[in-house]
Motif scaffolding. Structure first.
Motif, PDB file in Angstrom:
ATOM      1  N   CYS B  29       0.542  -4.199  13.157  1.00 37.13           N
ATOM      2  CA  CYS B  29       1.012  -5.567  12.887  1.00 37.13           C
ATOM      3  C   CYS B  29       1.159  -6.353  14.187  1.00 37.13           C
ATOM      4  O   CYS B  29       0.738  -7.521  14.273  1.00 37.13           O
ATOM      5  N   GLN B  30       1.751  -5.710  15.183  1.00 36.69           N
ATOM      6  CA  GLN B  30       1.884  -6.376  16.497  1.00 36.69           C
ATOM      7  C   GLN B  30       0.520  -6.780  17.052  1.00 36.69           C
ATOM      8  O   GLN B  30       0.311  -7.894  17.500  1.00 36.69           O
ATOM      9  N   ARG B  31      -0.407  -5.817  17.019  1.00 36.62           N
ATOM     10  CA  ARG B  31      -1.738  -6.037  17.574  1.00 36.62           C
ATOM     11  C   ARG B  31      -2.451  -7.202  16.898  1.00 36.62           C
ATOM     12  O   ARG B  31      -3.207  -7.931  17.536  1.00 36.62           O
ATOM     13  N   HIS B  32      -2.218  -7.379  15.595  1.00 35.47           N
ATOM     14  CA  HIS B  32      -2.944  -8.406  14.842  1.00 35.47           C
ATOM     15  C   HIS B  32      -2.116  -9.668  14.614  1.00 35.47           C
ATOM     16  O   HIS B  32      -2.567 -10.586  13.931  1.00 35.47           O
ATOM     17  N   GLY B  33      -0.914  -9.704  15.172  1.00 34.15           N
ATOM     18  CA  GLY B  33      -0.100 -10.915  15.054  1.00 34.15           C
ATOM     19  C   GLY B  33       0.542 -11.119  13.690  1.00 34.15           C
ATOM     20  O   GLY B  33       1.014 -12.223  13.376  1.00 34.15           O
ATOM     21  N   ILE B  34       0.557 -10.056  12.889  1.00 39.05           N
ATOM     22  CA  ILE B  34       1.161 -10.152  11.554  1.00 39.05           C
ATOM     23  C   ILE B  34       2.680 -10.179  11.690  1.00 39.05           C
ATOM     24  O   ILE B  34       3.257  -9.427  12.470  1.00 39.05           O
ATOM     25  N   GLY B  35       3.325 -11.077  10.918  1.00 38.23           N
ATOM     26  CA  GLY B  35       4.734 -11.363  11.157  1.00 38.23           C
ATOM     27  C   GLY B  35       5.732 -10.401  10.548  1.00 38.23           C
ATOM     28  O   GLY B  35       6.908 -10.411  10.919  1.00 38.23           O
ATOM     29  N   GLY B  36       5.307  -9.608   9.578  1.00 34.92           N
ATOM     30  CA  GLY B  36       6.285  -8.738   8.927  1.00 34.92           C
ATOM     31  C   GLY B  36       5.664  -7.474   8.383  1.00 34.92           C
ATOM     32  O   GLY B  36       4.450  -7.267   8.426  1.00 34.92           O
ATOM     33  N   ILE B  37       6.528  -6.632   7.877  1.00 35.44           N
ATOM     34  CA  ILE B  37       6.097  -5.352   7.333  1.00 35.44           C
ATOM     35  C   ILE B  37       6.950  -5.035   6.115  1.00 35.44           C
ATOM     36  O   ILE B  37       8.088  -5.520   6.002  1.00 35.44           O
ATOM     37  N   ALA B  53      13.824   1.309  11.879  1.00 34.40           N
ATOM     38  CA  ALA B  53      14.513   0.024  12.021  1.00 34.40           C
ATOM     39  C   ALA B  53      14.440  -0.467  13.457  1.00 34.40           C
ATOM     40  O   ALA B  53      14.192  -1.657  13.720  1.00 34.40           O
ATOM     41  N   LYS B  54      14.630   0.474  14.399  1.00 34.63           N
ATOM     42  CA  LYS B  54      14.581   0.123  15.818  1.00 34.63           C
ATOM     43  C   LYS B  54      13.180  -0.347  16.226  1.00 34.63           C
ATOM     44  O   LYS B  54      13.017  -1.384  16.877  1.00 34.63           O
ATOM     45  N   ALA B  55      12.175   0.402  15.809  1.00 30.67           N
ATOM     46  CA  ALA B  55      10.798   0.058  16.187  1.00 30.67           C
ATOM     47  C   ALA B  55      10.373  -1.284  15.590  1.00 30.67           C
ATOM     48  O   ALA B  55       9.697  -2.088  16.241  1.00 30.67           O
ATOM     49  N   ILE B  56      10.773  -1.508  14.351  1.00 29.84           N
ATOM     50  CA  ILE B  56      10.411  -2.775  13.689  1.00 29.84           C
ATOM     51  C   ILE B  56      11.087  -3.944  14.403  1.00 29.84           C
ATOM     52  O   ILE B  56      10.468  -4.986  14.661  1.00 29.84           O
ATOM     53  N   ARG B  57      12.349  -3.761  14.743  1.00 36.27           N
ATOM     54  CA  ARG B  57      13.116  -4.807  15.436  1.00 36.27           C
ATOM     55  C   ARG B  57      12.478  -5.092  16.795  1.00 36.27           C
ATOM     56  O   ARG B  57      12.243  -6.241  17.160  1.00 36.27           O
ATOM     57  N   GLU B  58      12.172  -4.029  17.520  1.00 33.10           N
ATOM     58  CA  GLU B  58      11.597  -4.203  18.861  1.00 33.10           C
ATOM     59  C   GLU B  58      10.215  -4.835  18.822  1.00 33.10           C
ATOM     60  O   GLU B  58       9.802  -5.508  19.757  1.00 33.10           O
ATOM     61  N   ALA B  59       9.512  -4.615  17.705  1.00 40.24           N
ATOM     62  CA  ALA B  59       8.187  -5.225  17.564  1.00 40.24           C
ATOM     63  C   ALA B  59       8.274  -6.684  17.130  1.00 40.24           C
ATOM     64  O   ALA B  59       7.252  -7.372  17.041  1.00 40.24           O
ATOM     65  N   GLY B  60       9.494  -7.130  16.833  1.00 41.65           N
ATOM     66  CA  GLY B  60       9.661  -8.530  16.423  1.00 41.65           C
ATOM     67  C   GLY B  60       9.205  -8.814  15.008  1.00 41.65           C
ATOM     68  O   GLY B  60       8.915  -9.965  14.657  1.00 41.65           O
ATOM     69  N   LEU B  61       9.159  -7.770  14.187  1.00 40.54           N
ATOM     70  CA  LEU B  61       8.710  -7.957  12.804  1.00 40.54           C
ATOM     71  C   LEU B  61       9.884  -8.160  11.857  1.00 40.54           C
ATOM     72  O   LEU B  61      10.946  -7.563  12.036  1.00 40.54           O
ATOM     73  N   SER B  62       9.675  -8.998  10.844  1.00 39.97           N
ATOM     74  CA  SER B  62      10.613  -9.072   9.722  1.00 39.97           C
ATOM     75  C   SER B  62      10.244  -7.989   8.711  1.00 39.97           C
ATOM     76  O   SER B  62       9.103  -7.522   8.680  1.00 39.97           O
ATOM     77  N   VAL B  63      11.199  -7.653   7.857  1.00 39.52           N
ATOM     78  CA  VAL B  63      10.918  -6.720   6.759  1.00 39.52           C
ATOM     79  C   VAL B  63      10.974  -7.516   5.455  1.00 39.52           C
ATOM     80  O   VAL B  63      12.049  -7.950   5.025  1.00 39.52           O
ATOM     81  N   SER B  64       9.803  -7.723   4.859  1.00 42.25           N
ATOM     82  CA  SER B  64       9.741  -8.582   3.670  1.00 42.25           C
ATOM     83  C   SER B  64      10.212  -7.874   2.414  1.00 42.25           C
ATOM     84  O   SER B  64      10.439  -8.517   1.381  1.00 42.25           O
ATOM     85  N   GLY B  65      10.367  -6.571   2.495  1.00 40.05           N
ATOM     86  CA  GLY B  65      10.869  -5.816   1.352  1.00 40.05           C
ATOM     87  C   GLY B  65      10.781  -4.335   1.637  1.00 40.05           C
ATOM     88  O   GLY B  65      10.033  -3.902   2.518  1.00 40.05           O
ATOM     89  N   LEU B  66      11.592  -3.570   0.909  1.00 44.05           N
ATOM     90  CA  LEU B  66      11.460  -2.112   0.950  1.00 44.05           C
ATOM     91  C   LEU B  66      10.964  -1.663  -0.417  1.00 44.05           C
ATOM     92  O   LEU B  66      11.547  -2.003  -1.438  1.00 44.05           O
ATOM     93  N   CYS B  67       9.861  -0.912  -0.418  1.00 43.62           N
ATOM     94  CA  CYS B  67       9.276  -0.378  -1.654  1.00 43.62           C
ATOM     95  C   CYS B  67       9.588   1.105  -1.722  1.00 43.62           C
ATOM     96  O   CYS B  67       9.208   1.833  -0.833  1.00 43.62           O
ATOM     97  N   ARG B  68      10.234   1.550  -2.686  1.00 40.01           N
ATOM     98  CA  ARG B  68      10.765   0.883  -3.813  1.00 40.01           C
ATOM     99  C   ARG B  68      11.961   1.650  -4.334  1.00 40.01           C
ATOM    100  O   ARG B  68      12.046   2.868  -4.192  1.00 40.01           O
ATOM    101  N   GLY B  69      12.876   0.963  -4.985  1.00 40.81           N
ATOM    102  CA  GLY B  69      13.885   1.606  -5.817  1.00 40.81           C
ATOM    103  C   GLY B  69      13.404   1.602  -7.250  1.00 40.81           C
ATOM    104  O   GLY B  69      12.272   1.240  -7.543  1.00 40.81           O
ATOM    105  N   GLY B  70      14.305   2.021  -8.146  1.00 37.24           N
ATOM    106  CA  GLY B  70      13.964   1.972  -9.562  1.00 37.24           C
ATOM    107  C   GLY B  70      13.665   3.312 -10.157  1.00 37.24           C
ATOM    108  O   GLY B  70      14.412   4.261  -9.954  1.00 37.24           O
ATOM    109  N   TRP B  71      12.546   3.362 -10.901  1.00 38.48           N
ATOM    110  CA  TRP B  71      12.098   4.590 -11.578  1.00 38.48           C
ATOM    111  C   TRP B  71      13.214   5.142 -12.465  1.00 38.48           C
ATOM    112  O   TRP B  71      13.473   6.318 -12.517  1.00 38.48           O
TER     113      TRP B  71
END
Lengths: 275, 275
Positions: B29-37, B53-71
């Motif tokens: 995502c960082q390499r391609h300029g994608i804003g979130g994961i 969480a640390k790596a995502i934060r340091e990469a400057g990415l937002s987290v658009s969702g966590l997949c998945r709860g439920g089932w």
């Protein structure tokens, strides 16, 4: 609810479409005590409508529906060819004394992503067909297809959507309810109540297999899948439906490969035991 | 509407699930300029939530969702194991500062045909999860899945159905809108309006291929199918959605077999040109 006697079943010719002509289907229904038949138009044309109507009448079968009119989006416009084809379908339904003409309305026009445009074409085509069908005393039944067919077969995909169209178009138009297409819908009970006796024009049965290996041709024999058919039939009947239970199974991998008399014997047995 | 810049995209890890770990996805995502994961939990657990969480934060990415709860229907009851698993999912979403926890609610319990029973289990499970999620400030997003998954993945299949549940459960619960699952629905426009900003919690993009060769793993790259993505994105944004556009493509036959940097480059290009 007790099971279905064979006289309350109808054979949609698609169920044995790879094995039998319409004439063979008519004889097969007689042999197995099945009460009705629903021809597809390709098989009807092979036999000839007048000859088919005579043979069906002489065999003592009802016609639970003619499959199919519609396909309004195929040419990207409701032109004379589309109108004429649907008029011929109405005429054939009248000659067969079919309970309804089943409409598979068509999906997106080729190359198009314009779903609202497709909906508009469908409604225009239905309105024009209905106008003629009323003069011939033929009922028009929109078959909402499963949403997985929205792109390539029918962009009317729920009972609610079909009934909204019916509300706008008035008398003489209703729904063909196929358990395969609508079993998943949490609104089914409410929408069958909304439809009422006059607008539940056909009731089709088969089953949803898990896993489903092909989007079109992997439908199951009643009892082999997850659809609670007695519940759904109960809902239709509680709202006044008293027509035949039409068995329509697209099954390239299984039932289309079998001896058609075995298929019909299984249909009759499953009608008694799981429907 | 102009296309999407890469910073407005998010990569759901399912899109390259066969090729990359979560750490590789973050770097990609960082390499391609994608804003979130949007991680799936299996990949999250491999890496460890805290490290991720640390790596995502340091990469400057937002987290658009966590997949998945439920089932919720898998065990036929909302027992402690189901509740605990969903609580852990809430905790993980909180630690990741995810925009929402995406709920795939589950289909029919094994061997069951009782759809109303499944709906009741789902609502019970959602209510219990929501109660805990509110204490952790995590938003719960029901993802209505395409009706072809009603039996085996999720028996909530339309925006209307999901929002009816949300209405009953109150604040903190909304919808994850995936164009693949809802594009066919004539009620989509009205239901997105009904949902409003607070309840459109995620927006997922891919495409519906014609033909579709497999019910689960033949989803298309944006632009390769029939979904009018700009129209749908426009509807979401007109109702206040301003989150990331999460790209989630299950594609065993195509994108899962390719070089993942090619996949991401294509995602970025299609974001600009067809979304």
């Amino acid at each position: 609810m007790s099971g279905l006697k064979p006289g309350r079943l109808s054979l949609n010719t698609a169920t044995v479409r790879e094995q039998w002509t319409l004439a063979q289907c008519i004889e097969g229904c007689q042999r197995h005590g099945i009460g009705g038949i629903a021809p597809w138009r390709d098989k009807l044309h092979e036999m000839g409508t007048t000859a088919a109507a005579k043979a069906i009448r002489e065999a003592g079968l009802s016609v639970s529906g003619l499959c199919r009119g519609g396909w309004f989006t195929e040419r990207g416009a409701i032109d004379q060819a589309v109108i004429d084809d649907n008029r011929r379908a109405v005429d054939e339904a009248a000659e067969l004394d079919a309970a309804c003409l089943v409409m598979v309305v068509g999906g997106l026009p080729k190359g198009s992503k314009d779903l609202p445009g497709a909906w508009a074409l469908v409604e225009e085509g239905l309105a024009k067909t209905l106008e003629y069908a009323r003069t011939q005393d033929v009922k028009v039944a929109i078959e909402p297809l499963h949403p997985m067919y929205a792109a390539d077969r029918a962009c009317v995909n729920t009972m609610r959507q079909a009934l909204d169209i019916c509300d706008r178009l008035g008398d003489g138009i209703g729904c063909a309810v196929d358990v395969y297409h609508v079993w998943w819908d949490y609104e089914l009970e409410a929408q069958l109540e909304r439809a009422g006796k006059d607008r539940i024009m056909a009731f089709h049965i088969c089953d949803w297999l898990v896993p489903t290996r092909d989007l079109l041709t992997d439908r199951g024999m009643m009892g082999d899948g997850v659809i609670d058919i007695p519940r759904m039939r109960g809902l239709a009947e509680a709202n006044g439906f008293d027509g035949l239970n039409e068995v329509e199974i697209f099954s390239a991998l299984d039932w289309w490969t079998r001896d058609p008399d075995e298929v019909l014997a299984t249909v009759v047995e499953r009608g008694r035991t799981v429907c």
